[in-house]
Design a protein around this motif. Structure first.
Motif, short mmCIF file in Angstrom:
data_model
loop_
_atom_site.label_atom_id
_atom_site.label_comp_id
_atom_site.label_asym_id
_atom_site.label_seq_id
_atom_site.Cartn_x
_atom_site.Cartn_y
_atom_site.Cartn_z
N THR A 500 0.88 -1.28 0.05
CA THR A 500 0.08 0.04 -0.05
C THR A 500 0.90 1.31 -0.07
O THR A 500 0.65 2.10 -0.84
N ALA A 501 1.86 1.19 0.77
CA ALA A 501 2.80 2.20 0.94
C ALA A 501 3.46 2.82 -0.27
O ALA A 501 3.43 3.87 -0.87
N GLN A 502 3.88 1.60 -0.96
CA GLN A 502 4.65 1.90 -2.33
C GLN A 502 3.81 2.19 -3.30
O GLN A 502 3.93 3.11 -3.97
N ALA A 503 2.59 1.99 -3.26
CA ALA A 503 1.43 2.30 -4.26
C ALA A 503 1.22 3.63 -3.92
O ALA A 503 1.19 4.70 -5.03
N GLY A 504 1.04 4.16 -2.84
CA GLY A 504 0.99 5.36 -2.47
C GLY A 504 1.97 6.38 -2.79
O GLY A 504 1.77 7.39 -3.27
N LEU A 505 3.26 5.76 -2.33
CA LEU A 505 4.59 6.73 -2.77
C LEU A 505 4.53 6.72 -4.24
O LEU A 505 4.96 7.97 -4.76
N ALA A 506 4.45 5.67 -4.88
CA ALA A 506 4.65 5.92 -6.34
C ALA A 506 3.59 6.81 -7.06
O ALA A 506 3.94 7.71 -8.06
N ALA A 507 2.36 7.00 -6.44
CA ALA A 507 1.40 8.04 -6.98
C ALA A 507 1.81 9.33 -6.69
O ALA A 507 1.74 10.38 -7.29
N GLN A 508 2.53 9.22 -5.35
CA GLN A 508 2.73 10.73 -4.91
C GLN A 508 4.04 11.01 -5.47
O GLN A 508 4.20 12.44 -5.92
N TYR A 509 4.98 10.22 -5.64
CA TYR A 509 6.28 10.58 -6.24
C TYR A 509 6.58 9.63 -7.41
O TYR A 509 7.21 8.96 -7.09
N PRO A 510 6.18 10.10 -8.57
CA PRO A 510 6.00 9.08 -9.61
C PRO A 510 7.54 8.95 -10.05
O PRO A 510 7.91 8.01 -10.84
N THR A 511 8.39 10.05 -10.02
CA THR A 511 9.72 9.70 -10.53
C THR A 511 10.64 9.63 -9.43
O THR A 511 10.54 10.24 -8.40
N ASP A 512 11.60 8.73 -9.68
CA ASP A 512 12.46 8.36 -8.57
C ASP A 512 13.60 9.46 -8.34
O ASP A 512 13.94 9.87 -7.34
N VAL A 513 14.11 9.94 -9.56
CA VAL A 513 15.12 11.02 -9.62
C VAL A 513 14.91 12.06 -10.74
O VAL A 513 14.57 11.64 -11.82
N TYR A 774 -5.76 6.36 4.51
CA TYR A 774 -4.77 6.76 3.40
C TYR A 774 -5.38 6.45 1.91
O TYR A 774 -4.39 6.60 1.14
N GLY A 775 -6.50 6.13 1.70
CA GLY A 775 -6.76 5.62 0.50
C GLY A 775 -7.09 4.31 0.25
O GLY A 775 -7.04 3.57 1.32
N GLU A 776 -6.63 3.77 -0.69
CA GLU A 776 -7.13 2.43 -1.29
C GLU A 776 -5.77 1.36 -0.83
O GLU A 776 -4.74 1.82 -0.81
N VAL A 777 -6.41 0.44 -0.22
CA VAL A 777 -5.36 -0.45 0.54
C VAL A 777 -5.07 -1.45 -0.36
O VAL A 777 -6.16 -2.41 -1.01
N VAL A 778 -3.79 -1.79 -0.74
CA VAL A 778 -3.42 -2.74 -1.80
C VAL A 778 -2.85 -4.09 -0.82
O VAL A 778 -1.92 -4.20 -0.16
N LEU A 779 -3.83 -5.11 -1.17
CA LEU A 779 -3.86 -6.30 -0.24
C LEU A 779 -2.62 -7.09 -0.86
O LEU A 779 -2.59 -7.27 -2.09
N SER A 780 -1.62 -7.64 0.27
CA SER A 780 -0.66 -8.41 -0.53
C SER A 780 -0.49 -9.72 0.43
O SER A 780 -0.66 -9.64 1.64
N MET A 781 -0.47 -10.91 0.00
CA MET A 781 -0.62 -11.83 0.80
C MET A 781 0.82 -12.63 0.53
O MET A 781 1.04 -13.19 -0.49
N PRO A 782 1.66 -12.83 1.53
CA PRO A 782 3.05 -13.31 1.45
C PRO A 782 2.90 -14.78 1.72
O PRO A 782 3.15 -15.51 2.86
N TRP A 783 2.45 -15.73 0.60
CA TRP A 783 2.28 -16.85 0.78
C TRP A 783 3.24 -17.76 1.20
O TRP A 783 3.13 -18.76 2.03
N LEU A 784 4.44 -17.32 0.54
CA LEU A 784 5.53 -18.15 1.02
C LEU A 784 5.95 -18.19 2.23
O LEU A 784 6.23 -19.12 2.91
N GLN A 785 6.03 -16.80 2.91
CA GLN A 785 6.23 -16.72 4.25
C GLN A 785 5.27 -17.56 4.94
O GLN A 785 5.46 -17.90 6.09
#
Lengths: 819, 265
Positions: A500-513, A774-785
């Motif tokens: 979720t945080a990465q999706a949020g960060l990506a939207a907020q700061y689309p450029t790395d550098v 903080y907006g949409e929650v991106v569900l992620s399921m760490p099956w392996l762990q």
């Protein structure tokens, strides 16, 4: 009786190892947490508060207005010996030998030597304008000349030179962040565009009592918009602002500490049950020869007290040792700086008390059971364990009473997105689950036992054995269940938080550098290729820049982008849409100044003509058009800005350093900014947190597994006759070991699976209610762990069966006949 | 009734002998030095060696003796439950004392049946599962006809689904007898099988043991201290102080009692 107790302790010392280990781990954990937290706080206070050490009183403005006038009033007070007007600003500075400009935070140096706090690594502090002392991070040496770029009132660029006269050791001050710091005299701060003083640091005469001086200053400044604090108060305040996160972390760790204690308590209760079951005859004999039931109970509790105190003392030592180790490993070079170890007395006493009380509480039930040993038991063979447990209805009702409102609160928490609802909801429901587990686990184990019936006679026997003493099975499984639930909740929660945080960060700061040329000629076309060649840079695109005139008649710096080329560079176009032909992406400020709404028509004009665009609003500083459109309107537009995307997994700091070098070599004025490091920092923090928490919960799981081993050991003792019978009837030693292994795998496996299911639910609920805001929650399921948790817990359960299994296998067949 | 004696001949195994079980020079000492207890044979400074005794195939033999006479120790050694200190035990042609633990375990499973005084059954298994347990451990399938015959003879047909806790003491003991008989072992060892039963249930179990000998040629060796129980046997071996002290064929309760009195018990 005392002699019996000490003799008992000596004789059963080895058996008490399980309890001792459990309590040492739990107490050590709590003590280490408190110690580390205290160490962080004192380290922080020392680093952040360095500038207030020689300051008696600090005056800050409540409105942010400059304090020049206030300073005059303060200086006039009789108790004040010296006043430092602390000013700050920032500059872009070129350091010899390093390409690209650095962003430096500039602070003034106190005129009065008593108020100077900087520790010098070398050289001296500046005495006049044109001299500067820098932090080590700047990388300049004494004698270097920095070229500082600042802007005057009209926004014109001004460059000035300053000679480095000293290097300051900040001693791990975390507020310095990644930026370099510079120290100059107050006059220089002003010429570099600094505003008036924001803080007054006041020293009194020798032997001044700071609170008294603060009171004098406060009354002298009556009616002015200022805060007056002693230096110490100010230091604590600033440190706490910075360690706020660390406090949350401490709190969280203490919660886990409580969990570890709870699990340890369950294990200790089981251990004492084991010890006492093995000693039924011994206790009965004591009763036969005249010990009262009260004396028996006291002897059991005294044994628990001695164990508890000894184990807790070991735990306190282990905790402090662990904290020292962590402190030495982490040092001051981390987001949470640590120097040495500060052991609060509360940690030592609290650790001792908590460990001893937990042990005593855990021993209460077995001690009560011990008093029920009838004297006759000394003369009878060991009774087989009861096949059914009584009661439990109260527990069922209590469990439901906790679970139902708890779940309701959690659901409400998700709906409203309020953590304050879901946290108590989670705690309530989890307590309820623990109570219900006592009832729910045995049938589930029985069902699992039926599933493995095809595994042969031993599996079938194990299935039956695992549920013979439902209460004990439930207690064993619950200890493991708690650990596994929390571990998987953390793992799942962290995975979703990260996504979720990465999706949020990506939207907020689309450029790395972002690389900007800051020159009229733009950047050479070859720079894109050269930057793409830098290891760790995945893609790059060049943007053209030109001046366009908007509806308000002023010329606005605008950017042109090739959408096809830019799309793979941006991490997200949610907040920053890319323009198509005929579309202009406008900054949010145009809403006010140009009166634009999303979808409006807007006319932009340049040297090449004018054109009407469809406006889209987006997170950009400048209007964004396609390169073609921009060039059509402003034929002089040149490539001036580059967007870079870094490869996932690249070290952002290293890549940014190299990009800065490459860009600086091509265009000396080039500046490199970007949020790649923020993303990486977040990742790192999550990783470290996850590692710590998982490790600590691993401790709870470990303690629980000691419990599994204990319970099996008890079964072995109780089923001596039965194991003898099986051996007589032809069960080989290997099969006897297999019997115990199956039993352990069943209990551990069921606990692990239930725990993972519950933990996943809790993890997702927790994240949904925390991040829902903080907006949409991106569900992620760490099956392996999650799968690994089940496998590891079950395998560890098997491991726990090894010792009891060996003991059971040694049961001689004749044991069946020993009436 | 003289039914044919079922003898299991396994290729590679020694040929069947007339005796089902035989011990020679058997001694068993617990502890060592001055605290040593000589449970069987071989008293210090005494010229006599260990116990020599044989049990005929297809016969019902009782081992009797006062407390401490070594009768239980003898049975444990004969059945491969305990390792003798000296001497040899033969089950058919197999020498037990040279076997390793696993071989001994398998031998017990495949060739010996047990009925104990108490705690004969596994509480988590029902009657049927208890009866077939040794065969399942061996990975063998019980012959259904034989199973039905055994169950019918022991009157357990309606009790197969019951767990031990739901059975009376006599019923539990009959389940134990069924379990011992089902694999058609070379020998069934019974250790005080009626010790925990009232006299009627005890008589039932003894009847069943005797009829299994008469009707199917099963070899049964029973340890008891009850002369009435011993009277069901074809032969009684008397033990005293770890040595064979007498041998009575076709015993009656009175003849056994008289012989015991003669031992000074």
């Amino acid at each position: 009786m005392l002699r019996v107790i000490t003799a008992g302790l000596r004789a059963h010392a080895a058996r008490l190892v399980a309890s001792t280990v459990a309590i040492v781990i739990a107490v050590g954990f709590v003590v280490a947490t408190v110690t580390l937290s205290e160490t962080t706080r004192s380290t922080m206070l020392e680093a952040v508060g360095a500038r207030y050490t020689s300051t008696d009183v600090v005056v800050t403005s409540t409105t942010g207005a400059p304090l020049d006038d206030v300073a005059r009033d303060v200086a006039a007070l009789p108790g004040v010996a010296a006043v430092d007007l602390a000013r700050s600003t920032s500059v872009q500075a070129l350091v010899p030998g390093r390409t690209g400009a650095q962003y430096l935070l500039v602070d003034s140096v106190a005129e009065d030597p008593a108020l100077r706090w900087q520790h010098l690594a070398g050289g001296a502090l500046p005495d006049r304008p044109g001299e500067v002392a820098v932090s080590e991070r700047v990388g300049a040496e004494i004698g270097d000349v920095l070229i500082a770029t600042t802007y005057d009132d009209e926004g014109r660029e001004v460059t000035s030179e300053a000679t480095v006269v000293g290097v300051v050791d900040l001693r791990g001050d975390p507020s310095a962040g990644i930026n370099g710091r510079a120290f100059v005299v107050g006059e220089q701060v002003e010429t570099w565009g600094g505003l008036g003083p924001s803080e007054l640091r006041i020293a009194g005469w020798p032997r001044t009592d700071p609170p008294l001086l603060a009171a004098e200053v406060r009354s002298g400044l009556e009616g002015q918009a200022v805060d007056v604090r002693t230096g110490e108060e100010q230091a604590v305040r600033e440190a706490e602002a910075l360690t706020g996160d660390a406090r949350v972390l401490t709190l969280m760790l203490l919660v886990f500490g409580t969990v570890a204690l709870l699990v340890a308590g369950l294990v200790i209760a089981n251990t004492f049950a084991v010890l006492l079951a093995q000693r039924t005859r011994e206790l009965a004999l004591l009763r036969c020869v005249g010990a009262t039931s009260r004396q028996v109970r006291r002897s059991v509790l005294a044994e628990a007290a001695v164990t508890g105190v000894a184990a807790s003392a070991l735990g306190v030592g282990a905790g402090i040792g662990l904290a020292a180790l962590v402190s030495a490993l982490v040092g001051t070079d981390s987001p949470v700086p640590l120097a040495g170890v500060t052991v609060p007395l509360s940690a030592v006493l609290g650790g001792l008390a908590v460990g001893t009380v937990t042990t005593l509480l855990a021993a209460l039930a077995p001690a009560r059971a011990a008093t029920r040993v009838a004297p006759l038991a000394a003369l009878r063979p060991l009774d087989p364990a009861p096949l059914r447990s009584r009661g439990g209805v109260r527990r069922l009702v209590a469990g439901l009473l906790l679970v139902v409102p708890g779940v309701a609160l959690m659901v409400a928490g998700i709906a409203v997105g309020d953590v304050l609802l879901s946290v108590p909801g989670g705690a309530l429901s989890f307590l309820g689950v623990v109570l219900l587990a006592q009832r729910a686990v045995p049938p589930v184990v029985a069902a699992a036992g039926r599933l493995v019936r095809s595994g042969g006679v031993t599996a079938r026997l194990a299935g039956g054995n695992a549920t013979r003493n439902p209460r004990r099975t439930a207690a064993t499984a619950t200890a493991l269940l708690i650990g596994v639930t929390l571990t998987s909740a953390m793992v799942v929660g962290a995975a979703t938080t990260r996504a979720t945080a990465q999706a949020g960060l990506a939207a907020q700061y689309p450029t790395d550098v972002v690389v900007t040329g800051n020159s009229e000629d733009g950047v050479p076309a070859s720079l894109v290729g050269r930057l793409e060649a830098v290891d760790g840079v995945q893609a790059a695109t060049a943007l053209t820049a030109g001046g366009l005139t908007g509806p308000d008649g002023y010329e606005t710096w605008s950017l042109g982008v090739d959408p096809a080329e830019a799309a793979p560079v941006l991490r997200s176009t949610d907040d920053l849409p890319l323009p198509a032909e005929g579309t202009a992406v406008l900054p949010w400020w145009t809403v006010d100044t140009w009166g634009i709404e999303d979808g409006d028509e807007v006319t932009l004009s340049g040297d090449g003509g004018s054109r009407t665009f469809t406006a889209r609003l987006g997170d950009t500083d400048h209007p964004l058009l396609t390169t073609t459109d921009l060039t059509a309107l402003d034929p002089d537009a040149v490539a001036d800005t580059l967007w870079l995307r870094l490869a996932d997994g690249a070290d952002p700091a290293a890549v940014v350093d190299e990009v800065t070098d490459v860009a600086g070599a091509a265009v000396p004025t080039a500046a490199v900014t970007g949020l790649a490091s923020e993303r990486a920092a977040l990742d790192e923090v999550l990783d470290v947190l996850l590692l710590i928490v998982t490790g600590l919960l691993g401790v709870a799981v470990l303690i629980a597994l000691i419990g599994v081993g204990n319970t099996l050991a008890l079964s072995v003792v109780e089923r001596r006759q039965e194991n003898g019978l099986l051996r007589a009837l032809g069960l080989t030693r290997g099969q006897v070991r297999g019997l115990l292994a199956w039993e352990a795998a069943l209990v551990a496996g069921v606990a692990a699976v239930l725990g993972v299911v519950l933990g996943t639910a809790y993890g997702l609920i927790g994240v949904a209610s925390v991040l829902g805001d903080y907006g949409e929650v991106v569900l992620s399921m760490p099956w392996l762990q999650v799968g690994a948790i089940v496998v590891v817990a079950t395998a560890a359960g098997l491991l726990a069966s090894v010792l009891p299994g060996r003991r059971a296998a040694r049961t001689p067949p004749v044991a069946a006949l020993a009436g | 009734m003289s039914a044919p004696v079922p003898v299991m001949t396994v290729p590679g195994e020694p040929p069947p002998t007339a005796d089902a079980v035989r011990a020679s020079g058997l001694t068993r000492t617990y502890g060592s030095g001055s605290t040593a207890v000589h449970a069987l044979g071989g008293r210090v400074g005494d010229g006599t060696a260990g116990v020599d005794v044989a049990f005929a195939r297809g016969a019902f033999t009782a081992i009797m003796g006062p407390s401490g006479s070594g009768k239980s120790t003898l049975m444990h050694c004969l059945a491969g439950l305990d390792t003798p200190t000296g001497g040899q035990v033969f089950l058919g042609g197999t020498e037990l004392t040279s076997l390793r633990d696993d071989q001994l375990t398998r031998l017990r499973r495949d060739r010996i049946g047990f009925v104990f005084q108490s705690f004969n059954l596994l509480p988590v298994l029902d009657a049927r599962e208890n009866i077939v347990l040794p065969m399942q451990l061996a990975g063998r399938r019980p012959d259904p006809t034989w199973f039905d015959a055994v169950v019918a003879r022991l009157g357990l047909r309606d009790r197969l689904r019951h767990r031990p806790a739901e059975l009376s003491g006599g019923q539990q003991q009959r389940v134990a007898v069924a379990r011992a008989l089902l694999p058609r072992p070379d020998v069934v060892f019974a250790d005080e099988p009626t010790g925990n039963l009232d006299s009627r249930a005890g008589a039932e179990v003894l009847d069943l043991l005797r009829s299994s000998v008469r009707e199917t040629g099963q070899t049964v060796v029973m340890v008891t201290h009850d002369p009435a129980a011993a009277a069901y046997a074809d032969r009684v071996v008397l033990l005293a102080d770890g040595r064979v002290a007498g041998d009575i064929d076709d015993p009656t309760a009175d003849s056994v009692l008289a012989a015991l009195r003669g031992l000074g018990a």
